[in-house]
Structure formats: structure tokens, C-alpha cells
Design an enzyme around this catalytic site. Structure first.
Site, PDB file in Angstrom:
ATOM      1  N   ASP A 117      69.146  23.573 -16.180  1.00  0.00           N
ATOM      2  CA  ASP A 117      70.434  22.933 -16.416  1.00  0.00           C
ATOM      3  C   ASP A 117      71.178  23.588 -17.575  1.00  0.00           C
ATOM      4  O   ASP A 117      70.898  23.292 -18.736  1.00  0.00           O
ATOM      5  CB  ASP A 117      70.209  21.441 -16.701  1.00  0.00           C
ATOM      6  N   ASP A 127      77.650  25.273 -14.624  1.00  0.00           N
ATOM      7  CA  ASP A 127      76.603  24.262 -14.781  1.00  0.00           C
ATOM      8  C   ASP A 127      75.553  24.384 -13.686  1.00  0.00           C
ATOM      9  O   ASP A 127      75.745  23.916 -12.565  1.00  0.00           O
ATOM     10  CB  ASP A 127      77.259  22.871 -14.744  1.00  0.00           C
TER      11      ASP A 127
END
Length: 421
Positions: A82, A282
Site C-alpha cells: 500500500d 495508490d
């Protein structure tokens, strides 16, 4: 998952292979399976990178993971990669709510809690609703993600053994979260991983901690394969010397995200009304999100372009908000991509900085044989005006987050781990 609060050369052969094909099919095998590692206790001798094999896919899993060993003796945890958040956390061996699925992947604290007076605790507790009773109290954390998911737990430190691409070994003691209250929502299924590997550029990220110890350059990169899998690396050893498109990161006082822009959207190489987008890269988001205005404009462009083509809306398919069916079920994206036009994001403050988004970078084929739009309305899930470039649009690209030069780069790449994987 956007958190709210979400070098030294290789051998000559590897370097030639890497620069000639950006990411050859054999590169990650050679990096990940290097033999006869040389133990080292000197940080100055570790001027290379750390590479990890990635597992997972955009659909149907909805996430990409790497295996990280923690502790002594080490225990392996599968973590969702992440770049949209900083803190790494694993499921704690404690009474919990919303526990992650693999019950054999629990971390048991052993007197290694981070105290409130620690600088990293102050970094994770920067939000006004976090307060410590005293400097010797345990450091609690709470991370809320943009999809309304969250993790609550305690901060601790432990050995995280790493093998570097130059063959050296290290056992740095790094801080991470031990989570006992997890919440999973959004378009992704409930997490079947043991936690999250936070790759943001805040002080609490594993990347920043390794850099502060002098072990790596403050660079992280990933290559996500459209066919599933890929690889991740810390450090700058695997960054090509040419062929990468770079654009500067935007500075923000309130967030630690990899934000770039402004960028204008092109449809079939023609300008559109969608202009000036600021974008967060992201890897914790399966799909790409535009704000409502931009999303509506894109949907209109795609819908109008599909007129006269053998596709109709498949409203009964709930895989994603907007799906189409064909005369017969599609078996793969290759059956349908000829019906869709390529997209392109042009970064207006960077010369020749273009992010190409072919149909494969914004469509999925569902288990029902329909094709769905993988660019979603972020405003509907509480993102406001935030725009996110997620995994679907990062596939088969080598993406590099360079925190030292404050820039992000990408290049088309073959992200398969090996030709026979």
C-alpha cells in the site's frame, strides 16, 4: 488504500538485461532467488536494494501481496502492499474485532512495545484525537483508510530480516503495528491477508525507517502484472537509467501521499473537458477513482463511443457499478478491448510526461463474462475531490516512487516474475 489521518549496480549481466528490456522476465527470478547471501552487520556495506515477489491480481482478488518475515525466529506474513499509507501492521494475537482471516498468521507481542515518548509514536499520533497518558505508556495507533476501512492497535518493534540484492543480510529492528480491531469495507473483499505493508513516505513507513538506518536509498518501486503477480523493491538499484517518464511529487502539509498533477485527460488522443486533476498513486487501491465531475464526463465519453457497437449495459452484474454484456460472455479482455478507446493523462507541468491507459488499464472482465469500467466515482465513497490511480491502471508498468528526488516515474514493462510462472 489512501490513509486519511490511508545505486549500486547489479552484475553487468543483470544491468544490461534490465536496461535493454526495462524488466525482463528473468530479472526478478535472479534478484529474488540469489544464492549464497553474505551475512553483514555493517549498514554501510548494504548499498543495494531489497526485492520481493508479489502475488495477487486486480480481479477477482482485488489486492497484491508480498511475504514479509518478522521476528526471531522469523514468522512469515502476507501483507497488502500500500503506497497510499505509511504504517505497516499485522494481525495481533489478542482479543480482536474484524480479525484478518489467516488465524495462523498472528503476531504475539513480547515486551517490545513502543513507548509514547518515542519519536515514531509522536509521528503516528499526530492526529488531534490521539493522546498519551504519559511517555512510558504503550503507543496506540489508529489508521483510517479512504474506503472507510481502519486498523486499531499498538505500535511495537521487532527484527525484520532482509536479504539484499548484493547478497548481504540484515536484521534491522523496525516499528510496525500490531492490530486488534480491523474494519474492511469498500469494493475489495474482506482481507484474507495478515495485514498491510505501508509504503508511503511518512516517518513510520518501513521504507523511511530503512532509509534512516542508512540501509537503502529512499526509493520504492513495483511492477504489477496484468496476469497476476509481479515484484516490489526498496532502494534504487533496480531503477533504469533511461526510458522512465518522470513527474514531480506535489508537496502537501496535511498528507504524506504520492500526489502528482495537474493532469489533463485525453480520450482516443483527443482533449476532453477533464483538466487539472491532482492524482494520488495508490497501490492499496484495486481500482482508479475520479471525482464525480470527472467520472461523469468519462462515462459519457465511453458510453457515446459505444453506440452502434455490440455491447449493452449489464445492470444485473454487481461486480462494479458500470458493466456491459456482449453477444456472448467474454472470456478475457482481449475479446472486448477493440471496442474501447485508449485514455491518456498528460501532466501539464512536466515536459512529455504522459501516462498511457489502454483499455486493459481501466477495464475488467467479470466471472459472469461481462466487461466493467474500473474507473469509479470516488466522491460516492467519500473521497471528495481526491483522484486515485489504483492497481488496475498501474499494471504492466514499472512504477518508481523516488522520495529523495521528490518525483514519481513509470515505464511500460513486462511484470511477470518469470516466463513460466
Amino acid at each position: 488504500m489512501v490513509a486519511k489521518s490511508r545505486g549500486i549496480p547489479l552484475t553487468t549481466l543483470l544491468l544490461i538485461l534490465f536496461l535493454s528490456a526495462i524488466v525482463p522476465t528473468s530479472l526478478s527470478d535472479q534478484v529474488l532467488n540469489s544464492k549464497n547471501p553474505r551475512p553483514s552487520s555493517s549498514a554501510s556495506s548494504l548499498g543495494s536494494s531489497v526485492a520481493f515477489q508479489i502475488k495477487g491480481n486486480v480481479y477477482p482478488l482485488g489486492y497484491y501481496t508480498v511475504s514479509l518475515a518478522i521476528g526471531n525466529p522469523p514468522k512469515v506474513y502476507d501483507l497488502d502492499i500500500d503506497t497510499g499509507s505509511d504504517l505497516t501492521w499485522v494481525q495481533c494475537d489478542a482479543p480482536c474485532q474484524g480479525c484478518t482471516i489467516p488465524r495462523n498468521r498472528l503476531y504475539k507481542p513480547n515486551g517490545n512495545l513502543v513507548k509514547c515518548g518515542d519519536p515514531l509514536c509522536k509521528a503516528i499520533q499526530s492526529a488531534p484525537n490521539h493522546h498519551c497518558a504519559g511517555p512510558n505508556e504503550q503507543c496506540d495507533y489508529e489508521v483510517e483508510y479512504a474506503d472507510q476501512g481502519s486498523s486499531l492497535g499498538v505500535l511495537l518493534r521487532d527484527n525484520i530480516p532482509l536479504k539484499f540484492t548484493n547478497g548481504s543480510l540484515a536484521r534491522p529492528i523496525l516499528a510496525f503495528g500490531c492490530g486488534y480491531d480491523q474494519k474492511h469495507v469498500g469494493h475489495n473483499p474482506s482481507a484474507s491477508t495478515a495485514g498491510v505493508l505501508g509504503l508511503g513516505n511518512g516517518k513510520t513507513s518501513i521504507l523511511s525507517q530503512l532509509h534512516s538506518l542508512g540501509l537503502i536509498r529512499n526509493v520504492v518501486g513495483h511492477c504489477l502484472s496484468e496476469r497476476g503477480g509481479g515484484f516490489l523493491f526498496f532502494g534504487d538499484q533496480l531503477v533504469p537509467q533511461s526510458g522512465v517518464v518522470w513527474t514531480p511529487l506535489l508537496q502537501s502539509s496535511s498528507t504524506q501521499h504520492y500526489k502528482t498533477g495537474p493532469a489533463d485527460l485525453f480520450f482516443d488522443r483527443k482533449p476532453t473537458s477533464v483538466k487539472g486533476l491532482q492524482l494520488i498513486f495508490d497501490s492499496g487501491s484495486s481500482y482508479t477513482y475520479f471525482n464525480s465531475k470527472a467520472h461523469k464526463a468519462l462515462v459519457n465519453l465511453v458510453t457515446n463511443d459505444l453506440r452502434g457497437k455490440p455491447l449493452s449495459r449489464a445492470t444485473e452484474d454487481s461486480s462494479l457499478p458500470i458493466c456491459w454484456r456482449g453477444p456472448k460472455p467474454f472470456k478475457s479482455l482481449h475479446d472486448v478491448t477493440s471496442n474501447f478507446k485508449p485514455l491518456l493523462l498528460s501532466f501539464t507541468k512536466s515536459k512529455n510526461s504522459l501516462l498511457q491507459l489502454p483499455p486493459e488499464a481501466y477495464l475488467i472482465v467479470t466471472k459472469h463474462g461481462n466487461v466493467c469500467l474500473g474507473i469509479l466515482d470516488g466522491t460516492e465513497i467519500g473521497l471528495g475531490n481526491t483522484n486515485i490511480i489504483g492497481d488496475i491502471s498501474l499494471q504492466d508498468k514499472l512504477v518508481i516512487y523516488d522520495n529523495e528526488k521528490q518525483q514519481i516515474g513509470w515505464a511500460s514493462a513486462n511484470c511477470d516474475r518469470s516466463s513460466n510462472s
